[in-house]
Design a protein around this motif. Structure first.
Motif, PDB file in Angstrom:
ATOM      1  N   LEU A  66      -2.546 -20.183  24.509  1.00  0.00           N
ATOM      2  CA  LEU A  66      -1.346 -19.586  25.117  1.00  0.00           C
ATOM      3  C   LEU A  66      -1.298 -18.082  24.856  1.00  0.00           C
ATOM      4  CD1 LEU A  66       1.264 -22.360  24.207  1.00  0.00           C
ATOM      5  CD2 LEU A  66       0.286 -21.883  26.467  1.00  0.00           C
ATOM      6  N   THR A  67      -1.670 -17.701  23.649  1.00  0.00           N
ATOM      7  CA  THR A  67      -1.678 -16.278  23.311  1.00  0.00           C
ATOM      8  C   THR A  67      -2.746 -15.556  24.123  1.00  0.00           C
ATOM      9  OG1 THR A  67      -0.688 -16.471  21.138  1.00  0.00           O
ATOM     10  CG2 THR A  67      -2.241 -14.660  21.449  1.00  0.00           C
ATOM     11  N   GLU A  68      -3.908 -16.248  24.335  1.00  0.00           N
ATOM     12  CA  GLU A  68      -4.974 -15.666  25.136  1.00  0.00           C
ATOM     13  C   GLU A  68      -4.501 -15.419  26.575  1.00  0.00           C
ATOM     14  OE1 GLU A  68      -9.100 -17.589  25.778  1.00  0.00           O
ATOM     15  OE2 GLU A  68      -8.712 -17.513  23.614  1.00  0.00           O
ATOM     16  N   LEU A  69      -3.820 -16.423  27.142  1.00  0.00           N
ATOM     17  CA  LEU A  69      -3.277 -16.259  28.499  1.00  0.00           C
ATOM     18  C   LEU A  69      -2.317 -15.072  28.535  1.00  0.00           C
ATOM     19  CD1 LEU A  69      -2.424 -19.977  29.461  1.00  0.00           C
ATOM     20  CD2 LEU A  69      -4.268 -18.570  30.402  1.00  0.00           C
ATOM     21  N   ASP A  70      -1.513 -14.952  27.485  1.00  0.00           N
ATOM     22  CA  ASP A  70      -0.515 -13.892  27.429  1.00  0.00           C
ATOM     23  C   ASP A  70      -1.172 -12.532  27.209  1.00  0.00           C
ATOM     24  OD1 ASP A  70       2.132 -13.023  27.573  1.00  0.00           O
ATOM     25  OD2 ASP A  70       2.352 -13.036  25.395  1.00  0.00           O
ATOM     26  N   SER A  71      -2.325 -12.531  26.513  1.00  0.00           N
ATOM     27  CA  SER A  71      -3.035 -11.262  26.299  1.00  0.00           C
ATOM     28  C   SER A  71      -3.552 -10.727  27.622  1.00  0.00           C
ATOM     29  CB  SER A  71      -4.222 -11.450  25.352  1.00  0.00           C
ATOM     30  OG  SER A  71      -3.757 -11.882  24.101  1.00  0.00           O
ATOM     31  N   ALA A  72      -3.894 -11.651  28.541  1.00  0.00           N
ATOM     32  CA  ALA A  72      -4.449 -11.234  29.830  1.00  0.00           C
ATOM     33  C   ALA A  72      -3.397 -10.520  30.678  1.00  0.00           C
ATOM     34  CB  ALA A  72      -5.010 -12.442  30.570  1.00  0.00           C
ATOM     35  N   ILE A  73      -2.176 -11.038  30.701  1.00  0.00           N
ATOM     36  CA  ILE A  73      -1.193 -10.456  31.628  1.00  0.00           C
ATOM     37  C   ILE A  73       0.156 -10.134  30.975  1.00  0.00           C
ATOM     38  CG2 ILE A  73      -2.204 -11.448  33.713  1.00  0.00           C
ATOM     39  CD1 ILE A  73      -0.060 -13.648  33.600  1.00  0.00           C
ATOM     40  N   GLY A  74       0.287 -10.371  29.677  1.00  0.00           N
ATOM     41  CA  GLY A  74       1.561 -10.096  29.023  1.00  0.00           C
ATOM     42  C   GLY A  74       1.353  -9.257  27.783  1.00  0.00           C
ATOM     43  N   ASP A  75       2.060  -9.616  26.705  1.00  0.00           N
ATOM     44  CA  ASP A  75       1.910  -8.807  25.493  1.00  0.00           C
ATOM     45  C   ASP A  75       1.260  -9.576  24.350  1.00  0.00           C
ATOM     46  OD1 ASP A  75       4.022 -10.471  25.107  1.00  0.00           O
ATOM     47  OD2 ASP A  75       5.434  -8.943  24.438  1.00  0.00           O
ATOM     48  N   GLY A  76       0.637 -10.716  24.680  1.00  0.00           N
ATOM     49  CA  GLY A  76      -0.232 -11.366  23.701  1.00  0.00           C
ATOM     50  C   GLY A  76       0.447 -11.993  22.509  1.00  0.00           C
ATOM     51  N   ASP A  77       1.674 -12.467  22.684  1.00  0.00           N
ATOM     52  CA  ASP A  77       2.320 -13.106  21.529  1.00  0.00           C
ATOM     53  C   ASP A  77       2.928 -14.476  21.869  1.00  0.00           C
ATOM     54  OD1 ASP A  77       4.475 -12.388  23.069  1.00  0.00           O
ATOM     55  OD2 ASP A  77       5.344 -10.988  21.624  1.00  0.00           O
ATOM     56  N   HIS A  78       2.713 -14.939  23.090  1.00  0.00           N
ATOM     57  CA  HIS A  78       3.421 -16.157  23.514  1.00  0.00           C
ATOM     58  C   HIS A  78       3.113 -17.367  22.631  1.00  0.00           C
ATOM     59  CE1 HIS A  78       5.639 -18.803  26.074  1.00  0.00           C
ATOM     60  NE2 HIS A  78       4.586 -19.562  26.288  1.00  0.00           N
ATOM     61  N   GLY A  79       1.816 -17.598  22.360  1.00  0.00           N
ATOM     62  CA  GLY A  79       1.448 -18.762  21.546  1.00  0.00           C
ATOM     63  C   GLY A  79       2.039 -18.680  20.152  1.00  0.00           C
ATOM     64  N   ALA A  80       1.888 -17.525  19.528  1.00  0.00           N
ATOM     65  CA  ALA A  80       2.406 -17.343  18.164  1.00  0.00           C
ATOM     66  C   ALA A  80       3.928 -17.485  18.140  1.00  0.00           C
ATOM     67  CB  ALA A  80       2.000 -15.971  17.637  1.00  0.00           C
ATOM     68  N   ASN A  81       4.600 -16.944  19.158  1.00  0.00           N
ATOM     69  CA  ASN A  81       6.065 -17.034  19.209  1.00  0.00           C
ATOM     70  C   ASN A  81       6.531 -18.474  19.368  1.00  0.00           C
ATOM     71  OD1 ASN A  81       6.329 -14.299  18.986  1.00  0.00           O
ATOM     72  ND2 ASN A  81       6.745 -13.936  21.147  1.00  0.00           N
ATOM     73  N   MET A  82       5.907 -19.183  20.307  1.00  0.00           N
ATOM     74  CA  MET A  82       6.298 -20.574  20.553  1.00  0.00           C
ATOM     75  C   MET A  82       6.018 -21.427  19.312  1.00  0.00           C
ATOM     76  SD  MET A  82       7.614 -21.088  23.587  1.00  0.00           S
ATOM     77  CE  MET A  82       7.223 -22.684  24.305  1.00  0.00           C
ATOM     78  N   LYS A  83       4.887 -21.138  18.669  1.00  0.00           N
ATOM     79  CA  LYS A  83       4.530 -21.897  17.465  1.00  0.00           C
ATOM     80  C   LYS A  83       5.587 -21.686  16.379  1.00  0.00           C
ATOM     81  CE  LYS A  83       0.959 -21.954  13.964  1.00  0.00           C
ATOM     82  NZ  LYS A  83      -0.357 -21.432  13.587  1.00  0.00           N
ATOM     83  N   ARG A  84       5.991 -20.455  16.188  1.00  0.00           N
ATOM     84  CA  ARG A  84       7.001 -20.158  15.177  1.00  0.00           C
ATOM     85  C   ARG A  84       8.306 -20.916  15.487  1.00  0.00           C
ATOM     86  NH1 ARG A  84       6.591 -14.943  15.110  1.00  0.00           N
ATOM     87  NH2 ARG A  84       8.128 -14.576  16.730  1.00  0.00           N
ATOM     88  N   GLY A  85       8.681 -20.899  16.759  1.00  0.00           N
ATOM     89  CA  GLY A  85       9.917 -21.566  17.164  1.00  0.00           C
ATOM     90  C   GLY A  85       9.861 -23.065  16.940  1.00  0.00           C
ATOM     91  N   PHE A  86       8.772 -23.683  17.385  1.00  0.00           N
ATOM     92  CA  PHE A  86       8.696 -25.143  17.259  1.00  0.00           C
ATOM     93  C   PHE A  86       8.515 -25.572  15.804  1.00  0.00           C
ATOM     94  CE2 PHE A  86       8.618 -25.124  21.796  1.00  0.00           C
ATOM     95  CZ  PHE A  86       9.193 -26.349  22.127  1.00  0.00           C
ATOM     96  N   GLN A  87       7.848 -24.739  15.004  1.00  0.00           N
ATOM     97  CA  GLN A  87       7.756 -25.061  13.572  1.00  0.00           C
ATOM     98  C   GLN A  87       9.156 -25.013  12.938  1.00  0.00           C
ATOM     99  OE1 GLN A  87       5.088 -26.185  11.841  1.00  0.00           O
ATOM    100  NE2 GLN A  87       4.056 -26.212  13.833  1.00  0.00           N
ATOM    101  N   ALA A  88       9.974 -24.070  13.391  1.00  0.00           N
ATOM    102  CA  ALA A  88      11.336 -23.955  12.855  1.00  0.00           C
ATOM    103  C   ALA A  88      12.158 -25.185  13.241  1.00  0.00           C
ATOM    104  CB  ALA A  88      12.004 -22.680  13.357  1.00  0.00           C
ATOM    105  N   VAL A  89      11.982 -25.656  14.478  1.00  0.00           N
ATOM    106  CA  VAL A  89      12.689 -26.859  14.913  1.00  0.00           C
ATOM    107  C   VAL A  89      12.222 -28.054  14.076  1.00  0.00           C
ATOM    108  CG1 VAL A  89      13.078 -28.456  16.837  1.00  0.00           C
ATOM    109  CG2 VAL A  89      13.076 -25.992  17.252  1.00  0.00           C
ATOM    110  N   LEU A  90      10.901 -28.120  13.880  1.00  0.00           N
ATOM    111  CA  LEU A  90      10.311 -29.193  13.075  1.00  0.00           C
ATOM    112  C   LEU A  90      10.911 -29.202  11.663  1.00  0.00           C
ATOM    113  CD1 LEU A  90       8.089 -31.289  13.625  1.00  0.00           C
ATOM    114  CD2 LEU A  90       6.422 -29.673  12.686  1.00  0.00           C
ATOM    115  N   GLY A  91      11.134 -28.020  11.138  1.00  0.00           N
ATOM    116  CA  GLY A  91      11.688 -27.888   9.793  1.00  0.00           C
ATOM    117  C   GLY A  91      13.102 -28.457   9.669  1.00  0.00           C
TER     118      GLY A  91
END
Lengths: 209, 128
Positions: free
Chosen positions: A31-56
């Protein structure tokens, strides 16, 4: 959590969150790779942080009725994701939670989901066809309205994500690239398709749907 | 009481730098707060930090918020929704470049202009 018309129990909800968080984690680099191509390259890391927080907070979430749990999970994503996808995916879940009755059937779910997708569109000031997650969220709505089973819904979601590849981005960071956004899958669309697949698999495992 | 100004950037360095410029060029007559960075400390924005910045710059005359890119605006809208009424309608996001917009907005605010004028002045900088 009491048994509802959909048969979604506390255990189902728990499995769903665990599976979503695992899928996001396993795909975070892609996801971060896809975002690096056309965005700002943080989508995977951001989503991971969010879902880990929900998991917590899963133990606490699982004690709530499903609509309340969805609202709380959405709020958690809003507060922890950091990028624009936090408010967008968070708005989807919070609106679903707000619109769903405590005891809901498929029809009630589809109605709530429609309002939730419209809320995401309003939040993002966007509409279908702009190479965003909406280009997967709306096809999921269409598939559910047509009575597709979870597997078909997930397949339609994947196809819709693939269909963002040739699209020209006119909203979101990718729109800064203009024509250069063509040829890449939208990361938000990829995330939503991924999560739709997880929902389909979990529903099937738990309900034999 | 003058309208307060909030700067929201993906980068804490940018946000703080813009706030420094406002302080130096406009002075201390306006409430001013800034935030930047996502909840993990990377580039991005945080709803919680935005809410805290709005609280810090709060004025009963209202608060004008200057944002940089996409997520900063979306997260600010989210923060305003969570803050809720009656304060929410006293908070406005300026559709303006963050540095110039902040300085124009703060200059207007320091003269005691109402929120709508502060926002309109910042937005004069935006291409339609």
């Amino acid at each position: 959590m009491s048994e509802s018309k959909t048969g979604m129990t506390s255990d189902d909800f728990r499995s769903l969150v665990v599976a979503m968080a695992a899928a996001i984690e396993a795909n975070a680099d892609r996801l971060t790779e896809l975002d690096s191509a056309i965005g700002d390259g943080d989508h995977g890391a951001n989503m991971k942080r969010g879902f880990q927080a929900v998991l917590g907070e899963l133990d606490q979430l699982a004690t709530k009725p499903v609509p309340e749990a969805l609202k709380a999970a959405g709020m958690k994503l809003v507060m922890t994701v950091g990028g624009a996808s936090g408010p967008l995916v968070g708005t989807l879940l919070m609106t679903l939670g707000k619109e769903l009755p405590a005891d809901f059937d498929r029809q009630a779910f589809v109605m709530a989901y429609e309002k939730a997708v419209d809320a995401v569109a309003a939040r993002g000031k966007s509409h279908a066809g702009q190479k965003t997650m909406l280009d997967v969220l709306y096809p999921i709505l269409d598939a559910m309205r047509e009575g597709a089973d979870p597997d078909e819904v997930a397949a339609r979601a994947r196809a819709a994500a693939d269909a963002t590849v040739p699209m020209l981005a006119t909203r979101g960071r990718a729109s800064f690239l203009g024509e250069r956004s063509i040829g890449h899958m939208d990361p938000g669309a990829a995330s939503v398709a991924l999560l739709a697949g997880v929902v389909a698999r979990t529903l099937q495992t738990h309900q034999g749907a | 009481m003058n309208v307060g100004i909030v700067i929201v950037s993906h980068s804490p360095l940018v946000a703080e730098g813009v706030a420094d410029m406002v302080r130096q060029m406009v002075g201390d007559e306006v409430g001013l707060a800034w935030c930047g960075g996502d909840p993990a400390g990377g580039l991005g924005t945080s709803v919680e930090a935005i809410t805290a910045a709005i609280d810090k710059a709060w004025s009963d005359a209202g608060v004008a918020v200057l944002v940089d890119l996409g997520g900063a605006e979306t997260n600010t809208e989210m923060a305003i929704e969570f803050i809720g009424e009656p304060r929410a309608s006293l908070i406005a996001i300026c559709n303006a470049p963050i540095v110039e917009g902040a300085i124009m907005a703060a200059t207007e605010a320091s003269g005691g202009a109402p929120l709508a004028t502060v926002v309109a002045t910042a937005e004069e900088l935006s291409p339609l």
